[in-house]
Design a protein around this motif. Sequence first.
Motif, PDB file in Angstrom:
ATOM      1  N   SER C  72     -22.682  -8.764 -22.172  1.00  0.00           N
ATOM      2  CA  SER C  72     -22.415  -8.194 -23.497  1.00  0.00           C
ATOM      3  C   SER C  72     -23.713  -7.955 -24.261  1.00  0.00           C
ATOM      4  N   GLU C  75     -25.171  -4.671 -23.103  1.00  0.00           N
ATOM      5  CA  GLU C  75     -24.439  -3.566 -23.724  1.00  0.00           C
ATOM      6  C   GLU C  75     -24.922  -3.361 -25.159  1.00  0.00           C
ATOM      7  N   GLU C  76     -25.003  -4.471 -25.869  1.00  0.00           N
ATOM      8  CA  GLU C  76     -25.371  -4.414 -27.285  1.00  0.00           C
ATOM      9  C   GLU C  76     -26.769  -3.829 -27.449  1.00  0.00           C
ATOM     10  N   ARG C  79     -26.901  -0.115 -26.669  1.00  0.00           N
ATOM     11  CA  ARG C  79     -26.370   0.697 -27.772  1.00  0.00           C
ATOM     12  C   ARG C  79     -27.357   0.763 -28.946  1.00  0.00           C
ATOM     13  N   LEU C  80     -27.961  -0.366 -29.182  1.00  0.00           N
ATOM     14  CA  LEU C  80     -28.929  -0.420 -30.281  1.00  0.00           C
ATOM     15  C   LEU C  80     -30.104   0.528 -29.998  1.00  0.00           C
ATOM     16  N   ARG C 152     -22.083  -2.228 -14.649  1.00  0.00           N
ATOM     17  CA  ARG C 152     -22.098  -0.793 -14.952  1.00  0.00           C
ATOM     18  C   ARG C 152     -23.496  -0.225 -14.824  1.00  0.00           C
ATOM     19  N   VAL C 157     -22.274   3.119 -20.195  1.00  0.00           N
ATOM     20  CA  VAL C 157     -22.252   2.369 -21.451  1.00  0.00           C
ATOM     21  C   VAL C 157     -22.753   3.228 -22.612  1.00  0.00           C
TER      22      VAL C 157
END
Lengths: 678, 168, 324
Positions: C72, C75-76, C79-80, C152, C157
């Motif tokens: 996680s 992913e975070e 995205r950031l 992934r 993502v």
Amino acid sequence: MPNHQNNGNMRIGYYVCHCGHNIANQVDVEALAAYISKLPGVAVSRSYKYMCSDPGQELIQQDIKDHGLNRIVVASCSPLLHEQTFRKAVEKGGLNPYFFQMVNIRENVSWVHEDRKEATQKAMDLSRAAVHRVFFHKELEKKYVKINPDALVVGGGIAGIHAALTLANSGKKVYLVEKEPTIGGHMAQFDKTFPTLDCAACILTPKMSAVKSHPNITLWTYSEVTNVSGYVGNYIVQVKRKPRYIDEKLCVGCLACIDECVYKEGKYADEFNMGLSKRKPIYMSFPQATPKVVVIDPETCIQFKSGKCKQTCIESCDRGAIDLSQKETNEEVNVGTIILSTGYRTFDAHRVPFYGYGKYPNVYTSLEVERLINASGPTGGELILRDGSHPKTVGIIHCVGSRDRNTNRWCSRTCCMYSLKLAHLLKEHSGAEVYNFYIDIRAAGKAYEEFYDKVLEENVHFIRGRVAEVIDWAANPAEEGKLIIRAEDTMIGTVRRIPVDMVVLAVGMEPREDAQAVRKMFNISCSTEGFFLERHPKLAPVDTFTDGVFIAGACQGPKDIPDSVAQAGAAAAQAMMLVDTGEVELEPNTAFITEEHCSGCKSCIPLCPFHAILFNDTSKKAYINEALCKGCGTCVAACPSGSIQQNMFDDAEILAEINGLLAIDNSEFYEKEAIHVG
Amino acid sequence: MSDNKKETKNWEPTIVAFFCNWCTYTAADLAGVSRLRHAANVRIIRVMCSGRVDPQFILNAYAKGADGVLIGGCHFGDCHYMEGNYKTARRFHLLKRMLQDMGIEEERCRLEWISASEGERVRTVINDMVEKVKALGPLRLPERFNEWDKEMEFIGEHNIGEEVHIHA
Amino acid sequence: MPEKPKVAFYWCASCGGCEESVVDLAEDILMVAEAVDIVFWPVAMDFKKSDVVAMPDRSIVATFINGAIRTSEQEEMARLIRKKSQFIIAYGSCAHMGGIPSLANQFSREQILNYVYHEAPTVQNSERTRPMLELGRNGTRVTLPEFRNTVRKLDQVIDVDYYLPGCAPTPKLLKEAVLALLSGNLPPIGTVLAPDVALCDECPRKETKPEDIAYTEFKRPHQVVTDESTCFLAQGMICMGPATRGGCEAVCTKGNMPCTGCFGPTSRCIDQGAKILSSICSAVSATNEIDMEKVLTTIPDPVGTFYRYGLAGSLLRKKIGSEK
């Protein structure tokens, strides 16, 4: 071509055919048309009673004009039936004929599904797939290839002879290749022919001479085709010519050399007479052999074996035709069409040991008997058995190696009739009592049943039942020294023992031992039993699935002389049709390699059975010879870097079809292919 | 896969078929002409030879929602292109094992040799396959992909840059 | 002096090799350092997440992210960084296709955790302890990122602009990519920044591959003494070269090891494993089912062999039944 075809703006016309009630009864065609009309890119969506009719086709053409359509999808019957029809209609409407896709909603849907809802849903899925697919269709050019007017005929039996003469008489140049030293095939070995009883030699030898003397025929006997490459209209054929140690041009067939051979008598089994007589190392198969040229067998000739022969044959030939230094030669010819008439072989009777062939000298095969009763045969036509006796009773066993699950399942078609003929001839030659052991009498042919009637009236005995065995174990004095045929007589419901002096095995017809090798060489198929496969059993019986290669005679399946000749004529006509048309249109579904994509890994090269993929030694990349490519797409599926594509079946088209079937949006591909949804 | 069966009581499998032009497609036409009624779950794609069937097509069919894939070609020795079907068979052997390694049951991928004269066999093969795939339940990969990706929803766009609390 | 373009490097589920490959630029790294301003590079420089949060959106010209996405946190961060960067470059096989970590998509999270914390022969864990996601003690709270069930590739993502393939990408390709970014001379979005021709094109063994190959058995490199100049496929070893992009300058085959496929498929293929399987199986010599089976059993692990670097990016992505 008008510009609107490939500016990327999709304007698809979709047409669903009612096919009268054939489709409309099972598929809700109106709902289907309405559903498709909502798909992206679809400009027109209609249903019509008969799309293949003239008004149906005109509807498409009018819509192309009125609505600026650039892709057409027709949902109707199988593409195998009407794809060409609609392609022509589309072309007439001013579009490239390959901007078309057909959806099979009759054979694949309405005729096989009962539930109207399910059928309609399936028709929608299939139609949606086609609509997705045509987005990726490309403008293609029709492909034509020129046809070389020369023809090759392989096999010089009656079928090959007839085919060669038919072509030659119509002015085509023919190469006739025969493996044996003479043409004539099996027919030359026969005595008389059913049902007319004219002598085989009398009707065959004039045709053999005609072949030899025909200015349009190049006859190569004692020769074999070793390699075939190329494609319809342009085959390149390699022919190996074995040395016969005789100069064909000089030999006049006087046979003096045979008389003067150091062997005073024949010493080796004579193949033409089925080993019933002996020949010398230098021989001619039979008096009417064509070409009328002797041949030396190096396996048995003393000079070849030991080098210590007096070579009296050479001295005897005042023309100097004998040349022991002759070597094998190879010829290469270019032909446009090929007729295969390689014939058959007879069933090997040793495979059914309970009939005693090879064990009891007086058990013969039918082909041996043909020679035995032939006036020019080993006994001059007198019926003398291997033990020197004259038979008083003869038993003919039908269906040896035919209609039998343990050997060959098929009916050889000719055995009943030749058995009847042999029964007649044996009785005529020797006055013997003749018994026929049969399963059924198959006399389906012009004047065949009448011939059967005639033989019945000649007091030939017929016992219906399969023979269990042939033995020499006498059960009573009357059977002493005889061969006893044990068979069930199904007419009277008992097992009988019939003592006879001679047994004739009516051996069946089989594919030749080299049939598989030959079919591979000529890129054709065999049916399961091993005979060459015709393109369609009824409608294309002499065509093969390889364009420009035709089959005639018993290589396609057991048949008698009239059928072989008829088929040979048909094959010649098919070949002529190609030659006289001058060119043939091919499906432009060939594969191609994009050079800048190819890595030169050569993975594809061994996969092509047609040797269409070649390696360019300068660029170090593979390329496809379009003329050799048959369009199977196997290399396309196997190219590990996706560098081979196939016209009409490229990856984008098939993937779009799959996605379309599964209702998956293809728009991700549109950008790549520069497609806009209008 | 019993949970799948429960949630899709009236579910019908979708099977994508690739039939070669010369044998199996012709046989399917024959089945049509002979009115041999069979299950309506199979969607046929015509290719010239089973050798054209790129394993990518098969995987793509599953990935886009097919529950099964059926390939039909000529019997050995009968291939119109001599040997295309041998290549199909060789690929199929390994592909099938690979699919099993990826959790796709072997009944979902089927290779059949059906000659042009075997219309009846088209019917029996299709009916049999539909029955077997029905028994397995839906494969529904597109939905599965979405479900797999749900675990990512925990961090939506609005969370970026903030402290995130994650619970097991 | 105008402001230098800002560049960042980030790593996710990776081995660190990609980071090494940046250092492998050798003296060229000075050229890069000269031309750009590296604003975030956890492996080499001390930054905190809050530093990144504080950056204005799209203020970084390009970020090179390596590694697959497994947790996680990854992913975070992805995205950031996406938010803060104009271009995202998926750097290396793992970010590009899932890489070696995505071979774990053959197993469920539970299977993996169970093995790693309990079953592995080297583990001593009688209390059957597992990492906790959150621990509060003495008023402080410590969290661990969640280990996701699926591995992934980066573009599963976030949106990715370019891909630099390889395990690891070569310094040459990295340099070319940086130069392209600096010059603004960029290919279409989505491009893989490597030649679109398979490896054989640049493999020194290419010449030795016969045109009539027919496989009777497959061998693995440890089972044979490999010839140093002959095509591996000609020696009966699986080489992914024909189905793999070139651009690595054939480092593996030059080092006497067959290609294992780290550069991924060409743009014309949608599934690298399916393609090499198709190509290799087609050329198996057998003409009956039994012999086919016999030859092909010598490829014991098709998934591991053909999808070594790309299971996450393959059409099937993950083993069915390994969701839970």
